[in-house]
Design a protein around this motif. Sequence first.
Motif, PDB file in Angstrom:
ATOM      1  N   ARG A   1       0.842  -1.201   0.000  1.00  0.00           N
ATOM      2  CA  ARG A   1       0.000   0.000   0.000  1.00  0.00           C
ATOM      3  C   ARG A   1       0.878   1.253   0.000  1.00  0.00           C
ATOM      4  NH1 ARG A   1      -3.156   1.142   5.037  1.00  0.00           N
ATOM      5  NH2 ARG A   1      -4.921  -0.188   4.563  1.00  0.00           N
TER       6      ARG A   1
ATOM      7  N   ALA B   1      -8.911  -2.372 -12.663  1.00  0.00           N
ATOM      8  CA  ALA B   1      -7.538  -1.886 -12.512  1.00  0.00           C
ATOM      9  C   ALA B   1      -6.762  -2.849 -11.623  1.00  0.00           C
ATOM     10  CB  ALA B   1      -7.526  -0.488 -11.891  1.00  0.00           C
TER      11      ALA B   1
ATOM     12  N   LEU C   1     -15.764   1.965  -4.264  1.00  0.00           N
ATOM     13  CA  LEU C   1     -16.141   3.196  -4.967  1.00  0.00           C
ATOM     14  C   LEU C   1     -17.634   3.137  -5.304  1.00  0.00           C
ATOM     15  CD1 LEU C   1     -13.000   3.029  -7.269  1.00  0.00           C
ATOM     16  CD2 LEU C   1     -13.293   4.551  -5.327  1.00  0.00           C
TER      17      LEU C   1
ATOM     18  N   VAL D   1      -5.278  -7.808  -5.821  1.00  0.00           N
ATOM     19  CA  VAL D   1      -4.308  -7.368  -6.833  1.00  0.00           C
ATOM     20  C   VAL D   1      -4.992  -6.684  -8.002  1.00  0.00           C
ATOM     21  CG1 VAL D   1      -2.436  -8.951  -6.308  1.00  0.00           C
ATOM     22  CG2 VAL D   1      -4.216  -9.699  -7.850  1.00  0.00           C
TER      23      VAL D   1
HETATM   24  P1  HAM Z   1      -9.465  -0.043  -6.763  1.00  0.00           P
HETATM   25  O1  HAM Z   1      -9.936  -1.322  -6.218  1.00  0.00           O
HETATM   26  O2  HAM Z   1      -9.602   1.172  -5.913  1.00  0.00           O
HETATM   27  O3  HAM Z   1     -10.243   0.160  -8.129  1.00  0.00           O
HETATM   28  O4  HAM Z   1      -7.946  -0.166  -7.180  1.00  0.00           O
HETATM   29  C1  HAM Z   1      -7.521  -1.160  -8.084  1.00  0.00           C
HETATM   30  C2  HAM Z   1      -6.234  -1.806  -7.623  1.00  0.00           C
HETATM   31  O5  HAM Z   1      -5.240  -0.814  -7.342  1.00  0.00           O
HETATM   32  C3  HAM Z   1      -6.352  -2.560  -6.317  1.00  0.00           C
HETATM   33  O6  HAM Z   1      -6.873  -3.851  -6.546  1.00  0.00           O
HETATM   34  C4  HAM Z   1      -4.892  -2.628  -5.859  1.00  0.00           C
HETATM   35  O7  HAM Z   1      -4.203  -3.671  -6.526  1.00  0.00           O
HETATM   36  C5  HAM Z   1      -4.343  -1.300  -6.341  1.00  0.00           C
HETATM   37  N1  HAM Z   1      -4.274  -0.335  -5.234  1.00  0.00           N
HETATM   38  C6  HAM Z   1      -5.279   0.378  -4.703  1.00  0.00           C
HETATM   39  N2  HAM Z   1      -4.833   1.180  -3.712  1.00  0.00           N
HETATM   40  C7  HAM Z   1      -3.491   0.962  -3.622  1.00  0.00           C
HETATM   41  C8  HAM Z   1      -2.440   1.509  -2.803  1.00  0.00           C
HETATM   42  N3  HAM Z   1      -2.663   2.457  -1.903  1.00  0.00           N
HETATM   43  N4  HAM Z   1      -1.176   1.045  -2.988  1.00  0.00           N
HETATM   44  C9  HAM Z   1      -0.911   0.102  -3.937  1.00  0.00           C
HETATM   45  N5  HAM Z   1      -1.865  -0.435  -4.735  1.00  0.00           N
HETATM   46  C10 HAM Z   1      -3.133  -0.010  -4.595  1.00  0.00           C
HETATM   47  C11 HAM Z   1     -10.117   1.246  -8.926  1.00  0.00           C
HETATM   48  O8  HAM Z   1      -9.235   2.063  -8.839  1.00  0.00           O
HETATM   49  C12 HAM Z   1     -11.131   1.280 -10.053  1.00  0.00           C
HETATM   50  N6  HAM Z   1     -10.927   2.508 -10.803  1.00  0.00           N
HETATM   51  C13 HAM Z   1     -10.989   0.038 -10.927  1.00  0.00           C
HETATM   52  C14 HAM Z   1     -11.941   0.062 -12.073  1.00  0.00           C
HETATM   53  C15 HAM Z   1     -11.664   0.356 -13.373  1.00  0.00           C
HETATM   54  N7  HAM Z   1     -13.234  -0.205 -12.007  1.00  0.00           N
HETATM   55  C16 HAM Z   1     -13.765  -0.079 -13.196  1.00  0.00           C
HETATM   56  N8  HAM Z   1     -12.821   0.284 -14.041  1.00  0.00           N
END
Ligand code: HAM
Length: 421
Positions: A120, A305, A260, A281
Amino acid sequence: MAKIENVRGTKDLIGQEAILYEKIANIAADIFKTYGYLPIQTPIIEFSELFQRTLGDFSDVVNKEMYSFTDRGGENITLRPEFTASIIRAFISNGLHHKLPLRVYSHGPVFRYERPQKGRQRQFNQINVEALGVKSAKFDAEIIAMAFNFLEKLGLANNIKLHLNSLGCNESRKKFIIELTKYYKSHEHNLSPDSKKRLIKNPLRILDSKEENDKLINKNAPKLCDYYLDESTAFFTEVKNCLDDLGIKYFIDDNLVRGLDYYCHTIFEFVTNDLGAQGTVLGGGRYDGLSEVLSGPETPSIGFAAGLERLMLLMHNQNFLLRPNVVIPIGNSSLIEQKINKICHELRKNNIIIINEYDLSFNKRIKHANKINAKYGFFLGEDELVNNIIKVKDFDSGKEKTIKFDNLINEFESIKNEFSR
Ligand code: HAM
């Protein structure tokens, strides 16, 4: 003067780590292209209102994680905390509704002010995919299959489990949230402090709480699937059937809700047990109403993502490392040096990595080759010069062979095969 460190929650990617990043991004691009996706690049900065309107006032991201500032012109700006809102904004700003269905992918940095820990970060990288203007459940199965293909190509098929759920439509979800709130209110005294806060702001999120007490309460909570309308049930059944046809295994996770606000119907996460608390992931789902929230046309869509740093943590022991080769002159005549330069030029023209450490002696070059884990050494001394040959050594096996300078590339390729036998 005090040293300047990197900002907490950020990370420098250097050398082989940066190579791994590139590898993952390239593998992703190659796979996504086979499904008809094209690259898209949107700015890292957007108006703060974009994320406030789309991600939900009560989502953690908007509530406490956005990197926002007022710029010199007085505009409220945010460093993107995700890609989806920006991509829908770009779709509307560029009038791309005539191009639907639109399939796009991107990768790059996103920013969330979270408490840093393993997996994270505050600046991290996402690989992001969106399919806009896609209505049928078959698209949901296709995009989930594509996500699986991608993780499988990275060698992670055995480390991950696909969690799948449907949020149903907005109407049925609203009814469900009313019942869920009533249920949690009757157990409020036993909820964790975080869940107590969520009860007011976003009770759905209590369902995916990791706190033991909350988990116990969740066991008897009302189930979202009992509130689906018939169309939602049929839609979700079709997604599951298509995944079954493709042989993609999934686990129906009633408590999966995603963080979200824009999601509806199909949502999914690929989760691993190998990263501790930050096990997701890759996550995504359908967001049919998002374009309208931004005053765009009705555009049913789905996307996902993946966090690049999390993928890299899982892949740390995989063999994606780049092995360089080195040239090593024996002796220091200018004729040898000239020939060495020619060899390097020829090899590089043919995309073969070769490092020439001009200023080092023979012994230091050997040491350096060892230090950088070089694969092959090209040796050239007086004998080789006279006979128009080069000696090639495989540093792993210790095997050596001479090849003709005039047929350098072909002979190198064939001895590589010979050495590996
Ligand atoms: P999200 O679940 O917030 O979805 O983030 C997607 C991925 O980003 C997570 O599964 C994780 O692997 C990575 N992630 C999130 N926060 C962190 C962090 N602080 N540090 C490292 N990795 C992180 C979205 O962002 C949506 N926009 C996905 C999406 C696309 N839905 C529809 N279209």
